[in-house]
Design an enzyme around this catalytic site. Structure first.
Site, PDB file in Angstrom:
ATOM      1  N   SER A 133       0.836  -1.092   0.009  1.00 26.26           N
ATOM      2  CA  SER A 133       0.111   0.208   0.108  1.00 26.26           C
ATOM      3  C   SER A 133       0.940   1.237   0.134  1.00 26.26           C
ATOM      4  CB  SER A 133      -0.867  -0.013   1.305  1.00 26.26           C
ATOM      5  OG  SER A 133      -1.452   1.235   1.332  1.00 26.26           O
ATOM      6  N   TYR A 146      -2.983  -0.964  10.802  1.00 22.61           N
ATOM      7  CA  TYR A 146      -2.798  -1.158   9.447  1.00 22.61           C
ATOM      8  C   TYR A 146      -1.505  -0.946   8.598  1.00 22.61           C
ATOM      9  CZ  TYR A 146      -4.039  -1.293   4.325  1.00 22.61           C
ATOM     10  OH  TYR A 146      -4.104  -1.782   3.002  1.00 22.61           O
TER      11      TYR A 146
END
Length: 277
Positions: A133, A146
C-alpha cells in the site's frame, strides 16, 4: 509455454481483478482462496484453476503450490494479495484484532514466500509480488495498526530483495492508493471499545472522509494492470505505485518536510473536525 502466476486472496477485489487480467493476457492463473467452492466467475475461465490456500495454514500453502505446479508445469510469479483491514483508534483495538491484522498482512506474506523460495531458488528464477500500500510508506489517521503491517512488509521486502538477488529472484511491491473495492465495506473491521467515547467525534469525521476517498477511487483493475507490469518486468525494481493518488502522494512525501506533509493529511482526513477545548 505460457507463464503461470499464483495469486492469493483471489475471491474478491484486487486479487480477482488480477486473476481475470492475467488470464486475458494468456497466462495460466492459480487463483487461490480459503473457500474455492464459493467462487463461480473465475472457475469458468479456461486458463484459470482454483486452489484452496489459507495464508495462516502452511499445509494449505504447500499443497496449493504443489497442485499449481502439477496443473501448469511450474510457477513463475507469486502474488501475495490476501489482506485484512482493521481501522480505528489504537486504544480501542483488541489484542485479537491486532494479532489478526499482523497474522494476515505480515506473517501470511512471509508464510507464502517461505514455501515458494526453495522452488524459485532451485530453478534460479522467480518473481515475488507483494501487494502492500502507499500506506507502507506514509500514514493517515485511524490506520495505525494497518500501517504497522504495511510498513513491516515494505521493510521486509526491501531487505529480502538483497538476499534473493543472487538467485535471480525478484521482489516487487505494489503500492496502491485508495482503490474502490470491498475493503471499505465487507473487508474492513472498525475498532470499538465499550465505554470509550472520547474519540467518537474524531472517528466519525476521519472515518467518513476516508470512506469518501474509497468511494471516489478507481477500481481494482488499475492495480491489476500494475501487478501485470511488475510480473513482466525482469529488472530488480522494487516499488510500483498504483492508482491516481499513490504516485503523487509518495512523491510529495519525499519532497516536502514531514511537518508540511502531515499538515496536508490533516487538512483532508480531519476536514470538519473541531476538537473540544
Amino acid at each position: 509455454m505460457n507463464k503461470t502466476v499464483l495469486i492469493t486472496g483471489s475471491s474478491s477485489g484486487i486479487g480477482k481483478a488480477a486473476a481475470r487480467y492475467f488470464a486475458e493476457k494468456g497466462w495460466n492463473v492459480a487463483a487461490t482462496m480459503r473457500t474455492p467452492s464459493k467462487e463461480t466467475e473465475l472457475a469458468g475461465l479456461p486458463n484459470v484453476r482454483l486452489f484452496r490456500l489459507d495464508v495462516m495454514d502452511a499445509d494449505s500453502i504447500r499443497q496449493a503450490i504443489t497442485d499449481a505446479r502439477t496443473a501448469f508445469g511450474g510457477i513463475d510469479v507469486i502474488v501475495n494479495n490476501a489482506g485484512y483491514g482493521a481501522v480505528g483508534v489504537f486504544e480501542a483495538a483488541t489484542p485479537e484484532q491486532i494479532q489478526r491484522q499482523f497474522d494476515t498482512n505480515v506473517f501470511g506474506v512471509m508464510n507464502v514466500i517461505r514455501e515458494i523460495l526453495p522452488y524459485f531458488r532451485e530453478k534460479r528464477d522467480g518473481t515475488i509480488i507483494n501487494v502492500t500500500s502507499m500506506g507502507g510508506l506514509i500514514t493517515f489517521p485511524i490506520y495505525s495498526v494497518y500501517h504497522g503491517t504495511k510498513w513491516a512488509v515494505e521493510g521486509f521486502s526491501e531487505a529480502l530483495s538483497f538476499e534473493l538477488r543472487p538467485f535471480n529472484i525478484r521482489v516487487k511491491n505494489i503500492e496502491p492508493g485508495a482503490i474502490k473495492t470491498d475493503f471499505y465495506e465487507r473487508s474492513m473491521d472498525l475498532f470499538r471499545k465499550d465505554g470509550l467515547t472520547d474519540y467518537d467525534e474524531y472517528i466519525r469525521v476521519t472515518y467518513a472522509n476516508s470512506q469518501k476517498a474509497g468511494a471516489d477511487a478507481p477500481g481494482p483493475e488499475v492495480v491489476a494492470k500494475k501487478i501485470f507490469q511488475a510480473a513482466n518486468d525482469r529488472s530488480f525494481r522494487l516499488r510500483y505505485p498504483a492508482g491516481g493518488q499513490s504516485p503523487m502522494l509518495l512523491a510529495l512525501r519525499r519532497m516536502v518536510p514531514l511537518s508540511w506533509f502531515h499538515g496536508i493529511v490533516r487538512s483532508v482526513v480531519e476536514k470538519g473536525f473541531r476538537p473540544a477545548v
